[in-house]
Motif scaffolding. Sequence first.
Motif, PDB file in Angstrom:
ATOM      1  N   ASP A  50     -20.798 -65.514  11.342  1.00 19.19           N
ATOM      2  CA  ASP A  50     -21.958 -64.631  11.322  1.00 19.19           C
ATOM      3  C   ASP A  50     -21.557 -63.250  11.819  1.00 19.19           C
ATOM      4  OD1 ASP A  50     -24.212 -67.237  12.479  1.00 19.19           O
ATOM      5  OD2 ASP A  50     -23.626 -66.657  10.434  1.00 19.19           O
ATOM      6  N   PRO A  51     -22.144 -62.188  11.265  1.00 21.65           N
ATOM      7  CA  PRO A  51     -21.761 -60.831  11.696  1.00 21.65           C
ATOM      8  C   PRO A  51     -21.842 -60.636  13.200  1.00 21.65           C
ATOM      9  CG  PRO A  51     -23.102 -60.731   9.715  1.00 21.65           C
ATOM     10  CD  PRO A  51     -23.095 -62.170  10.141  1.00 21.65           C
ATOM     11  N   ALA A  52     -22.827 -61.239  13.865  1.00 24.10           N
ATOM     12  CA  ALA A  52     -22.968 -61.056  15.308  1.00 24.10           C
ATOM     13  C   ALA A  52     -21.813 -61.681  16.081  1.00 24.10           C
ATOM     14  CB  ALA A  52     -24.295 -61.664  15.777  1.00 24.10           C
ATOM     15  N   ASP A  53     -21.122 -62.653  15.457  1.00 27.52           N
ATOM     16  CA  ASP A  53     -19.987 -63.321  16.115  1.00 27.52           C
ATOM     17  C   ASP A  53     -18.652 -62.654  15.819  1.00 27.52           C
ATOM     18  OD1 ASP A  53     -21.510 -65.303  17.350  1.00 27.52           O
ATOM     19  OD2 ASP A  53     -21.491 -66.556  15.555  1.00 27.52           O
ATOM     20  N   ARG A  54     -18.613 -61.732  14.882  1.00 28.62           N
ATOM     21  CA  ARG A  54     -17.341 -61.082  14.522  1.00 28.62           C
ATOM     22  C   ARG A  54     -17.108 -59.905  15.469  1.00 28.62           C
ATOM     23  NH1 ARG A  54     -19.267 -61.987   9.005  1.00 28.62           N
ATOM     24  NH2 ARG A  54     -19.569 -59.752   8.651  1.00 28.62           N
ATOM     25  N   ILE A  55     -16.528 -60.241  16.613  1.00 32.54           N
ATOM     26  CA  ILE A  55     -16.291 -59.274  17.684  1.00 32.54           C
ATOM     27  C   ILE A  55     -14.810 -59.323  18.040  1.00 32.54           C
ATOM     28  CG2 ILE A  55     -16.899 -58.585  20.033  1.00 32.54           C
ATOM     29  CD1 ILE A  55     -19.442 -60.320  19.705  1.00 32.54           C
ATOM     30  N   VAL A  56     -14.155 -58.185  18.058  1.00 30.03           N
ATOM     31  CA  VAL A  56     -12.742 -58.138  18.437  1.00 30.03           C
ATOM     32  C   VAL A  56     -12.515 -56.931  19.324  1.00 30.03           C
ATOM     33  CG1 VAL A  56     -12.071 -56.846  16.363  1.00 30.03           C
ATOM     34  CG2 VAL A  56     -10.362 -58.220  17.583  1.00 30.03           C
ATOM     35  N   SER A  57     -11.777 -57.128  20.413  1.00 36.91           N
ATOM     36  CA  SER A  57     -11.478 -56.012  21.308  1.00 36.91           C
ATOM     37  C   SER A  57     -10.434 -55.099  20.669  1.00 36.91           C
ATOM     38  CB  SER A  57     -10.955 -56.537  22.646  1.00 36.91           C
ATOM     39  OG  SER A  57      -9.677 -57.126  22.491  1.00 36.91           O
ATOM     40  N   GLN A  58     -10.415 -53.875  21.082  1.00 37.39           N
ATOM     41  CA  GLN A  58      -9.433 -52.934  20.566  1.00 37.39           C
ATOM     42  C   GLN A  58      -8.019 -53.374  20.927  1.00 37.39           C
ATOM     43  OE1 GLN A  58     -10.192 -50.626  18.487  1.00 37.39           O
ATOM     44  NE2 GLN A  58      -8.135 -49.748  18.273  1.00 37.39           N
ATOM     45  N   GLU A  59      -7.868 -53.983  22.082  1.00 36.20           N
ATOM     46  CA  GLU A  59      -6.554 -54.462  22.514  1.00 36.20           C
ATOM     47  C   GLU A  59      -6.025 -55.527  21.562  1.00 36.20           C
ATOM     48  OE1 GLU A  59      -4.531 -56.561  26.480  1.00 36.20           O
ATOM     49  OE2 GLU A  59      -6.661 -56.032  26.453  1.00 36.20           O
ATOM     50  N   VAL A  60      -6.864 -56.480  21.187  1.00 40.04           N
ATOM     51  CA  VAL A  60      -6.444 -57.534  20.265  1.00 40.04           C
ATOM     52  C   VAL A  60      -6.189 -56.954  18.880  1.00 40.04           C
ATOM     53  CG1 VAL A  60      -7.179 -59.643  19.093  1.00 40.04           C
ATOM     54  CG2 VAL A  60      -7.562 -59.377  21.550  1.00 40.04           C
ATOM     55  N   ARG A  61      -7.063 -56.076  18.427  1.00 39.44           N
ATOM     56  CA  ARG A  61      -6.885 -55.461  17.105  1.00 39.44           C
ATOM     57  C   ARG A  61      -5.541 -54.751  17.011  1.00 39.44           C
ATOM     58  NH1 ARG A  61     -10.366 -53.793  13.239  1.00 39.44           N
ATOM     59  NH2 ARG A  61     -12.158 -54.184  14.594  1.00 39.44           N
ATOM     60  N   GLU A  62      -5.223 -53.938  18.001  1.00 44.75           N
ATOM     61  CA  GLU A  62      -3.972 -53.180  17.970  1.00 44.75           C
ATOM     62  C   GLU A  62      -2.770 -54.119  18.033  1.00 44.75           C
ATOM     63  OE1 GLU A  62      -4.237 -50.377  21.142  1.00 44.75           O
ATOM     64  OE2 GLU A  62      -5.697 -49.086  20.095  1.00 44.75           O
ATOM     65  N   TYR A  63      -2.880 -55.188  18.805  1.00 47.37           N
ATOM     66  CA  TYR A  63      -1.781 -56.148  18.895  1.00 47.37           C
ATOM     67  C   TYR A  63      -1.515 -56.795  17.545  1.00 47.37           C
ATOM     68  CZ  TYR A  63       0.788 -60.401  19.986  1.00 47.37           C
ATOM     69  OH  TYR A  63       1.720 -61.410  19.988  1.00 47.37           O
ATOM     70  N   LEU A  64      -2.570 -57.267  16.887  1.00 47.45           N
ATOM     71  CA  LEU A  64      -2.403 -57.955  15.613  1.00 47.45           C
ATOM     72  C   LEU A  64      -1.851 -57.022  14.540  1.00 47.45           C
ATOM     73  CD1 LEU A  64      -5.622 -60.159  15.538  1.00 47.45           C
ATOM     74  CD2 LEU A  64      -3.277 -60.913  15.929  1.00 47.45           C
ATOM     75  N   GLU A  65      -2.355 -55.822  14.492  1.00 49.73           N
ATOM     76  CA  GLU A  65      -1.880 -54.884  13.474  1.00 49.73           C
ATOM     77  C   GLU A  65      -0.435 -54.472  13.739  1.00 49.73           C
ATOM     78  OE1 GLU A  65      -4.906 -51.878  13.575  1.00 49.73           O
ATOM     79  OE2 GLU A  65      -6.260 -53.028  12.261  1.00 49.73           O
ATOM     80  N   SER A  66      -0.064 -54.315  15.015  1.00 47.90           N
ATOM     81  CA  SER A  66       1.325 -53.987  15.348  1.00 47.90           C
ATOM     82  C   SER A  66       2.248 -55.150  15.002  1.00 47.90           C
ATOM     83  CB  SER A  66       1.437 -53.646  16.830  1.00 47.90           C
ATOM     84  OG  SER A  66       2.789 -53.481  17.212  1.00 47.90           O
ATOM     85  N   ARG A  67       1.799 -56.348  15.310  1.00 45.85           N
ATOM     86  CA  ARG A  67       2.607 -57.540  14.998  1.00 45.85           C
ATOM     87  C   ARG A  67       2.840 -57.644  13.496  1.00 45.85           C
ATOM     88  NH1 ARG A  67       6.223 -61.072  16.324  1.00 45.85           N
ATOM     89  NH2 ARG A  67       5.867 -63.217  15.685  1.00 45.85           N
ATOM     90  N   ARG A  68       1.826 -57.335  12.720  1.00 42.68           N
ATOM     91  CA  ARG A  68       1.979 -57.403  11.264  1.00 42.68           C
ATOM     92  C   ARG A  68       2.976 -56.360  10.763  1.00 42.68           C
ATOM     93  NH1 ARG A  68      -2.542 -56.507   6.452  1.00 42.68           N
ATOM     94  NH2 ARG A  68      -1.623 -58.042   5.009  1.00 42.68           N
ATOM     95  N   GLN A  69       2.917 -55.177  11.298  1.00 44.80           N
ATOM     96  CA  GLN A  69       3.807 -54.100  10.845  1.00 44.80           C
ATOM     97  C   GLN A  69       5.268 -54.407  11.149  1.00 44.80           C
ATOM     98  OE1 GLN A  69       2.291 -50.570  12.744  1.00 44.80           O
ATOM     99  NE2 GLN A  69       0.356 -50.604  11.582  1.00 44.80           N
ATOM    100  N   GLN A  70       5.522 -55.217  12.160  1.00 42.90           N
ATOM    101  CA  GLN A  70       6.893 -55.528  12.562  1.00 42.90           C
ATOM    102  C   GLN A  70       7.535 -56.620  11.702  1.00 42.90           C
ATOM    103  OE1 GLN A  70       6.496 -56.648  16.675  1.00 42.90           O
ATOM    104  NE2 GLN A  70       5.691 -54.640  17.288  1.00 42.90           N
ATOM    105  N   ARG A  71       6.777 -57.225  10.812  1.00 42.11           N
ATOM    106  CA  ARG A  71       7.278 -58.397  10.104  1.00 42.11           C
ATOM    107  C   ARG A  71       8.197 -58.081   8.931  1.00 42.11           C
ATOM    108  NH1 ARG A  71       1.575 -61.263  10.514  1.00 42.11           N
ATOM    109  NH2 ARG A  71       1.911 -62.495  12.406  1.00 42.11           N
ATOM    110  N   GLY A  72       8.155 -56.889   8.413  1.00 44.21           N
ATOM    111  CA  GLY A  72       8.957 -56.583   7.232  1.00 44.21           C
ATOM    112  C   GLY A  72       8.439 -57.317   6.010  1.00 44.21           C
ATOM    113  N   ILE A  73       7.192 -57.068   5.664  1.00 41.34           N
ATOM    114  CA  ILE A  73       6.521 -57.799   4.594  1.00 41.34           C
ATOM    115  C   ILE A  73       7.132 -57.457   3.236  1.00 41.34           C
ATOM    116  CG2 ILE A  73       4.308 -58.158   3.429  1.00 41.34           C
ATOM    117  CD1 ILE A  73       2.993 -57.442   6.153  1.00 41.34           C
ATOM    118  N   VAL A  74       7.468 -58.480   2.476  1.00 39.59           N
ATOM    119  CA  VAL A  74       8.003 -58.309   1.126  1.00 39.59           C
ATOM    120  C   VAL A  74       6.882 -58.319   0.098  1.00 39.59           C
ATOM    121  CG1 VAL A  74       9.521 -59.332  -0.627  1.00 39.59           C
ATOM    122  CG2 VAL A  74      10.192 -59.369   1.797  1.00 39.59           C
ATOM    123  N   ALA A  75       5.893 -59.168   0.302  1.00 39.01           N
ATOM    124  CA  ALA A  75       4.759 -59.269  -0.629  1.00 39.01           C
ATOM    125  C   ALA A  75       3.563 -59.818   0.120  1.00 39.01           C
ATOM    126  CB  ALA A  75       5.108 -60.171  -1.811  1.00 39.01           C
TER     127      ALA A  75
END
Length: 445
Positions: A50-75
């Motif tokens: 539910d939209p009211a349950d979709r809550i993410v802290s900025q700290e978690v968001r930045e961590y996940l996005e940084s972790r993704r960028q470090q993976r060297g995604i091929v596809a």
Amino acid sequence: MKSNARYVLGGVFALLGAGCLIPDDEEACVLGESNGEPALVVEASPAPLDPADRIVSQEVREYLESRRQQRGIVATTVTKWGHVYDWIDINSQVPGGDVGTPPPIDARSDSGGGDCAPMAVRSELEEDPDAMGPPGTVPVLWVDPDLIHAPGTIADFLSKYGREGELPSYWMDAPPPVALDGHQHRYARANLVTENYGGEGYFNVWMPFVRVPNEQSTAEVAISRLHHPTLPHETIEAGWHVLGGKYGNFTTRFFIYYTTTGYAETGNGKGGYNMDHAGWVQVSRTMTPGTMLIPTSVIGGEQVEMFIRVELHQGKWWVRVKDEFVGYYPASLFAQDGLGTKATAVHFYGETNDDPTIPEMTESDMGSGKFPTIEGWRRQAAYIRNLQYQFHPDGDRTKFFTTDDQVKATRPQCYDVLANFSFDPNDPWQSQIYFGGPGRNPNCQ
């Protein structure tokens, strides 16, 4: 009636001893027959939180996005259920590309009997080959932070229970059940404290009702190093669970978890779920941590199973699902006097955790939501069968057997466990546990 309708879809425990526990008047071939409803298949995209349950802290968001960028995604691909997978070069996960060689695929313990054998679960990538990535790559599940429930810190997000530093009660030295009544985690489990190098079993797979995003329902095997005089507890865990806040919907997922710190800290080299941190090395192209599992079992109907083995081989803790090794944790993550060389306990169990901000007992299901009972239990309750553990580093395994004081439910009025360590040569399931329950009910408030 409780229902996990989040899809868009077309007493006291008893240790039961020797002998097969199918009632005498039950038909001989019932272990995997539907005799009613077929296994549950997700026909369309699971509904998000539910939209009211979709809550993410900025700290978690930045961590996940940084972790993704470090993976060297091929596809990047998207399955027909809308789940996103990033594909990375398999050799990029370890220095020098020296990915380990898995153990040989040997014969499993008895699969349950020919035409009666339950159906084998499949991952969504097995079901959707169009979502496969390029050769030489392996999948990593990506969940958009906008879809999840992670309002706390990174440590909270990576922890097993959504709150950093909580040691689960079943590791403790068997306090009386009354002392556990206020505990937020409930277990129905069988423990064996012995030197070992892995464990395995066949899990039937369910889609249990889970009340809110930060509660979960779990079935797993855990290999651990316990009660060291100076080291914290270390564990490697694998199984299936429903944890809506982590994935953005309430589907049943394959998961892995490890800790080197007794759950006190998480992160690279310390522990956490799946591939949210450094540690796990992925090898399979179809089964990956976090992937959705389909189909799932139906009460009184068709049963769907997942064979899971954890095995120490050549300095790596490998996790096998069905007839493929999914990947491994390097033993070097752990202490040399800990899981770096061997384990001291094997655990098979179901688990739920309760949202501490909601005052009443949770209604989240453990397993199927049904208590284990003898009548029809092999198509009613959650089970793990053909339990074995590896007693020798060369790979030799034997049947799991433990004492009655090590088969416990922390609150049996809510979730219970039964065990059958069968010595009947005609029982193909051999060592088994059955567990589960509905949570809050007239006897569990």
